[in-house]
Design an enzyme around this catalytic site. Structure first.
Site, PDB file in Angstrom:
ATOM      1  N   PHE A   1       0.859  -1.190   0.000  1.00  0.00           N
ATOM      2  CA  PHE A   1       0.000   0.000   0.000  1.00  0.00           C
ATOM      3  C   PHE A   1       0.892   1.236   0.000  1.00  0.00           C
ATOM      4  CE2 PHE A   1      -2.091   3.450   2.342  1.00  0.00           C
ATOM      5  CZ  PHE A   1      -3.275   3.574   1.627  1.00  0.00           C
ATOM      6  N   GLY A   2       0.687   2.107  -0.978  1.00  0.00           N
ATOM      7  CA  GLY A   2       1.465   3.345  -1.066  1.00  0.00           C
ATOM      8  C   GLY A   2       0.580   4.536  -0.752  1.00  0.00           C
ATOM      9  N   TYR A   3       1.088   5.474   0.036  1.00  0.00           N
ATOM     10  CA  TYR A   3       0.288   6.650   0.426  1.00  0.00           C
ATOM     11  C   TYR A   3       0.999   7.966   0.099  1.00  0.00           C
ATOM     12  CZ  TYR A   3       3.578   6.385   4.265  1.00  0.00           C
ATOM     13  OH  TYR A   3       4.751   6.338   4.974  1.00  0.00           O
ATOM     14  N   GLY A   4       2.245   7.864  -0.389  1.00  0.00           N
ATOM     15  CA  GLY A   4       3.008   9.065  -0.738  1.00  0.00           C
ATOM     16  C   GLY A   4       3.469   8.934  -2.179  1.00  0.00           C
ATOM     17  N   SER A   5       4.765   9.007  -2.385  1.00  0.00           N
ATOM     18  CA  SER A   5       5.263   8.912  -3.759  1.00  0.00           C
ATOM     19  C   SER A   5       4.937   7.560  -4.387  1.00  0.00           C
ATOM     20  CB  SER A   5       6.774   9.165  -3.806  1.00  0.00           C
ATOM     21  OG  SER A   5       7.464   8.146  -3.125  1.00  0.00           O
TER      22      SER A   5
ATOM     23  N   GLU B   1      13.270   3.647   0.134  1.00  0.00           N
ATOM     24  CA  GLU B   1      12.655   4.170   1.367  1.00  0.00           C
ATOM     25  C   GLU B   1      13.635   4.095   2.553  1.00  0.00           C
ATOM     26  OE1 GLU B   1       9.603   5.509   1.131  1.00  0.00           O
ATOM     27  OE2 GLU B   1       9.451   4.932  -0.966  1.00  0.00           O
TER      28      GLU B   1
HETATM   29  C1  SIN Z   1       4.747   5.788   0.372  1.00  0.00           C
HETATM   30  O1  SIN Z   1       4.649   6.439  -0.661  1.00  0.00           O
HETATM   31  O2  SIN Z   1       3.932   4.869   0.628  1.00  0.00           O
HETATM   32  C2  SIN Z   1       5.854   6.041   1.340  1.00  0.00           C
HETATM   33  C3  SIN Z   1       6.343   7.427   1.414  1.00  0.00           C
HETATM   34  C4  SIN Z   1       6.962   7.929   0.149  1.00  0.00           C
HETATM   35  O3  SIN Z   1       7.803   7.242  -0.451  1.00  0.00           O
HETATM   36  O4  SIN Z   1       6.640   9.049  -0.280  1.00  0.00           O
END
Ligand code: SIN
Length: 183
Positions: free
Chosen positions: A8-12, A87
């Site tokens: 699950f990704g929430y940012g980039s 990360e």
């Molecule tokens: C994410 O995107 O899930 C982690 C934070 C990021 O890499 O911006």
């Protein structure tokens, strides 16, 4: 299929999926809120002038929208090695229940930067966070582009995130003020 991995990704990781996956689906997690509380020394800032990127904080009853990816079992080791490197600035892997937009629930891996990590910046007033995002740059580009990409990716998902939207407004305003003649 059974040993496939959900991420699950929430940012980039919402808009920059630079790894192999077999399925992608908008998704939600509960009990977490997205915050620009993590320092970025390696992507959107430098060790001397870190930028700000998102992490998740405990927030009972809140929902966080993002994108879930299914990674086929044979690709998992390669993808995880790639993501662990990407990360590496303070994020750990955690498993969490994730609801996919088609109703399925899966256990998915998320990368979270906990408050005890070396790059954690924590809370600050919105103006301070926006100013830091407005001025920071790193090897992956301008910090404000990270915010802009995230804001637009969330709009595309139909997600409401007031923290991100407010920072977007402030940083946008700072950009406009900078362009005014004589300012
Ligand atoms: C994410 O995107 O899930 C982690 C934070 C990021 O890499 O911006």
């Amino acid at each position: 299929m059974n040993n496939d991995l959900w991420l699950f990704g929430y940012g980039s990781l919402i808009w920059k999926a630079d790894f192999e996956f077999v399925e992608r689906c908008p998704a939600n997690i509960t009990g977490w809120a997205r915050r620009f509380w993590q320092g970025s020394h390696d992507h959107r800032g430098t060790p001397d002038a870190p930028g700000r990127v998102v992490t998740l904080i405990d927030a009972p009853d809140e929902h966080c929208a993002g994108m879930a990816y299914r990674i086929a079992a044979p690709q998992v080791p390669t993808v995880l090695a790639h993501l662990d490197y990407r990360e590496k600035n303070g994020y750990d892997r955690v498993e969490t229940n994730t609801t996919l937009s088609d109703g399925r629930t899966v256990s998915a891996l998320i990368y979270i930067a906990n408050p005890d990590n070396f790059a954690h910046l924590g809370d600050a007033d919105e103006q301070t966070i926006a100013q830091q995002i407005h001025t920071s740059n790193g090897p992956s580009g301008a910090n404000r582009d990270y915010l802009i990409e995230l804001h637009h990716a969330l709009i595309e998902l139909g997600a409401v995130d007031n923290h991100v939207a407010r920072l977007f407004e402030l940083v946008d305003l700072m950009g406009q003020n900078q362009q005014l003649p004589g300012s």
